[in-house]
Design an enzyme around this catalytic site. Structure first.
Site, PDB file in Angstrom:
ATOM      1  N   ASN A   1      -9.971  -0.160   0.417  1.00  0.00           N
ATOM      2  CA  ASN A   1      -8.524  -0.054   0.352  1.00  0.00           C
ATOM      3  C   ASN A   1      -8.040  -0.579  -1.009  1.00  0.00           C
ATOM      4  O   ASN A   1      -8.066  -1.777  -1.251  1.00  0.00           O
ATOM      5  CB  ASN A   1      -7.928  -0.869   1.508  1.00  0.00           C
TER       6      ASN A   1
ATOM      7  N   HIS B   1      -3.216   7.231   2.959  1.00  0.00           N
ATOM      8  CA  HIS B   1      -3.632   5.953   2.374  1.00  0.00           C
ATOM      9  C   HIS B   1      -5.007   5.606   2.930  1.00  0.00           C
ATOM     10  O   HIS B   1      -5.258   5.741   4.127  1.00  0.00           O
ATOM     11  CB  HIS B   1      -2.605   4.876   2.725  1.00  0.00           C
TER      12      HIS B   1
ATOM     13  N   CYS C   1       0.812  -1.222   0.000  1.00  0.00           N
ATOM     14  CA  CYS C   1       0.000   0.000   0.000  1.00  0.00           C
ATOM     15  C   CYS C   1       0.847   1.274   0.000  1.00  0.00           C
ATOM     16  O   CYS C   1       0.339   2.352  -0.279  1.00  0.00           O
ATOM     17  CB  CYS C   1      -0.942   0.019   1.194  1.00  0.00           C
TER      18      CYS C   1
HETATM   19  O1  UT7 Z   1      -3.577  -1.198   3.836  1.00  0.00           O
HETATM   20  C1  UT7 Z   1      -2.601  -1.289   4.782  1.00  0.00           C
HETATM   21  C2  UT7 Z   1      -2.704  -2.139   5.895  1.00  0.00           C
HETATM   22  N1  UT7 Z   1      -3.931  -2.626   6.425  1.00  0.00           N
HETATM   23  C3  UT7 Z   1      -4.534  -1.978   7.416  1.00  0.00           C
HETATM   24  O2  UT7 Z   1      -4.173  -0.869   7.690  1.00  0.00           O
HETATM   25  C4  UT7 Z   1      -5.615  -2.659   8.194  1.00  0.00           C
HETATM   26  C5  UT7 Z   1      -5.428  -2.418   9.660  1.00  0.00           C
HETATM   27  N2  UT7 Z   1      -6.424  -3.011  10.520  1.00  0.00           N
HETATM   28  C6  UT7 Z   1      -7.730  -2.633  10.526  1.00  0.00           C
HETATM   29  O3  UT7 Z   1      -8.142  -1.769   9.765  1.00  0.00           O
HETATM   30  C7  UT7 Z   1      -8.635  -3.246  11.578  1.00  0.00           C
HETATM   31  O4  UT7 Z   1      -7.866  -3.967  12.482  1.00  0.00           O
HETATM   32  C8  UT7 Z   1      -9.744  -4.182  10.954  1.00  0.00           C
HETATM   33  C9  UT7 Z   1     -10.772  -3.347  10.228  1.00  0.00           C
HETATM   34  C10 UT7 Z   1      -9.104  -5.176  10.019  1.00  0.00           C
HETATM   35  C11 UT7 Z   1     -10.453  -4.934  12.073  1.00  0.00           C
HETATM   36  O5  UT7 Z   1     -11.008  -4.021  13.015  1.00  0.00           O
HETATM   37  P1  UT7 Z   1     -10.803  -4.256  14.579  1.00  0.00           P
HETATM   38  O6  UT7 Z   1     -11.565  -3.211  15.273  1.00  0.00           O
HETATM   39  O7  UT7 Z   1      -9.310  -4.321  14.791  1.00  0.00           O
HETATM   40  O8  UT7 Z   1     -11.537  -5.620  14.812  1.00  0.00           O
HETATM   41  P2  UT7 Z   1     -10.929  -6.988  15.387  1.00  0.00           P
HETATM   42  O9  UT7 Z   1     -10.002  -7.614  14.398  1.00  0.00           O
HETATM   43  O10 UT7 Z   1     -10.411  -6.714  16.762  1.00  0.00           O
HETATM   44  O11 UT7 Z   1     -12.226  -7.869  15.521  1.00  0.00           O
HETATM   45  C12 UT7 Z   1     -13.274  -7.572  16.429  1.00  0.00           C
HETATM   46  C13 UT7 Z   1     -14.361  -8.589  16.272  1.00  0.00           C
HETATM   47  C14 UT7 Z   1     -13.874 -10.041  16.255  1.00  0.00           C
HETATM   48  O12 UT7 Z   1     -14.841 -10.822  16.891  1.00  0.00           O
HETATM   49  P3  UT7 Z   1     -14.622 -11.303  18.412  1.00  0.00           P
HETATM   50  O13 UT7 Z   1     -13.349 -12.092  18.402  1.00  0.00           O
HETATM   51  O14 UT7 Z   1     -14.515 -10.042  19.220  1.00  0.00           O
HETATM   52  O15 UT7 Z   1     -15.842 -12.107  18.686  1.00  0.00           O
HETATM   53  C15 UT7 Z   1     -13.851 -10.397  14.788  1.00  0.00           C
HETATM   54  O16 UT7 Z   1     -14.033 -11.774  14.568  1.00  0.00           O
HETATM   55  O17 UT7 Z   1     -15.009  -8.385  15.011  1.00  0.00           O
HETATM   56  C16 UT7 Z   1     -15.047  -9.615  14.293  1.00  0.00           C
HETATM   57  N3  UT7 Z   1     -14.976  -9.324  12.872  1.00  0.00           N
HETATM   58  C17 UT7 Z   1     -16.074  -9.094  12.124  1.00  0.00           C
HETATM   59  N4  UT7 Z   1     -17.374  -9.067  12.424  1.00  0.00           N
HETATM   60  C18 UT7 Z   1     -18.230  -8.774  11.432  1.00  0.00           C
HETATM   61  C19 UT7 Z   1     -13.874  -9.214  12.102  1.00  0.00           C
HETATM   62  N5  UT7 Z   1     -14.244  -8.918  10.839  1.00  0.00           N
HETATM   63  C20 UT7 Z   1     -15.586  -8.832  10.833  1.00  0.00           C
HETATM   64  C21 UT7 Z   1     -16.530  -8.536   9.832  1.00  0.00           C
HETATM   65  N6  UT7 Z   1     -17.838  -8.518  10.173  1.00  0.00           N
HETATM   66  N7  UT7 Z   1     -16.167  -8.255   8.573  1.00  0.00           N
END
Ligand code: UT7
Length: 326
Positions: A283, A253, A113
């Protein structure tokens, strides 16, 4: 002293829109979750027959038209992409042929990215040293082809698209004032899509073992992204002896609205000075900054003399920034 100046921009987004409600039918997710956690409402998906080079060519033609640069005048084509048409030849080679840019050397650059910022830093050197007069820099991606459409943690995030710029020399003080690029390979496993590391013995099982799709440690990546984007943005400001008050527009980004908000807080920059279009495209990796730059210019968010701060983050892990005086 010669500065490298962006003299034309262009972008291309595939027509097909995949909305959050469409994703609700594919994986266990909801519009509400995606909107609150990322800010993304929809993303574009390339047609079956479209290639990464096709998208890049369309964006490039618009940038060339705006810069009044003909294909034969281009000396170098640089393509930032993680979704190359082929492992080789480069996507840049296909684009060179597609544009009939017969006098241009062409190569791909891989910094995920952050690819566009790395590309700017390379182009800047070639222009400043007067090695080349006109460079076409493109960020182009078909992320939908390397996304695991059964993994809700990643498939909701990415989209397809391309952005391009023409870079030429100028004796004025308007141009790329600085570029800063960093890599820390110790974080390689935070965000990756497998390649030739996959042993021959496992190649038949690529899809089964998910050896052909994006893997990401979202939370961990998020933290490193916010820290390093904040730091590298400040570094660019210091280098140019500018403060955030001098900056007219920040183009970050477009990965996640929450990451952008956290950076705004770190830099103490008001949201109205920050360009966001991720709600429409998700993204698009290396394409995200040049697409946003083109949209910002088309919607008159940038005027002559403005200071524009670009800042990115991606797989590698990589991060970088640039300040451009328009
Ligand atoms: O492009 C360059 C690099 N990439 C990035 O910059 C991405 C960086 N990371 C992020 O943007 C965020 O970490 C995400 C958007 C990927 C995830 O958000 P988060 O607030 O960090 O969520 P999480 O991974 O902590 O997940 C929270 C909960 C989990 O459930 P439990 O374990 O709390 O029950 C996940 O399983 O949300 C769940 N979850 C979803 N639920 C519904 C993860 N993805 C989804 C989804 N829909 N799509």
């Amino acid at each position: 002293m010669t500065l490298a100046k962006i003299t034309g921009t262009g972008s291309y987004l595939p027509k097909k829109i995949l909305g959050n409600h469409d994703l609700e039918k594919m994986v266990d997710t909801s519009d509400e979750w995606i909107m609150t956690r990322t800010g993304i409402r929809e993303r574009r998906i390339a047609d079956e027959k479209e290639t990464t080079s096709d998208l890049g060519i369309k964006a490039a033609k618009k940038a060339m038209e705006k810069a009044h640069v003909k294909a034969r005048e281009i000396d170098l084509i640089l393509v930032a992409t993680s979704t190359s048409d082929m492992i080789f030849p480069s996507t840049a080679a296909y684009i060179q042929h597609g544009l009939a840019a017969k006098n241009a050397a062409a190569f791909d650059l891989s910094a995920a990215c952050t690819g566009f910022i790395f590309g700017l830093s390379v182009a800047e050197q070639y222009i400043k040293t007067k090695r080349y007069k006109a460079i076409l820099l493109i960020g182009t991606e078909i992320m939908s082809r390397i996304v695991d459409w059964t993994d809700r943690k990643t498939c909701v995030l990415f989209g397809d698209g391309a952005g391009a710029v023409i870079i030429q020399g100028t004796d004025s003080d308007e141009g790329i004032l600085t570029t800063h690029t960093y890599t820390d390979g110790s974080y390689a496993d935070f965000l990756f899509a497998p390649g030739s590391r996959t042993p021959t013995s496992l190649q038949k099982e690529l899809a089964v073992k998910k050896l052909d799709v994006i893997h990401m440690k979202g939370n961990e990546t998020f933290k490193v992204a916010v820290n390093n984007m904040g730091k590298v943005a400040k570094e660019a400001l210091e280098k140019c002896e500018l403060t955030v008050d001098d900056i007219d527009l920040v183009i970050p980004h477009q990965a996640n609205k929450r990451i952008i908000e956290a950076i705004n807080k770190k830099l103490v920059i008001p949201p109205e000075k920050v360009f966001i279009n991720l709600q429409k495209y998700g993204n698009t990796s290396a394409a995200s900054i040049p697409i946003a730059l083109d949209e910002a210019l088309c919607s008159n968010r940038i005027s002559q003399g403005d200071y524009v701060l670009l800042v990115a983050f991606g797989g590698g892990l990589t991060w970088g920034s640039s300040i451009v005086k328009w």
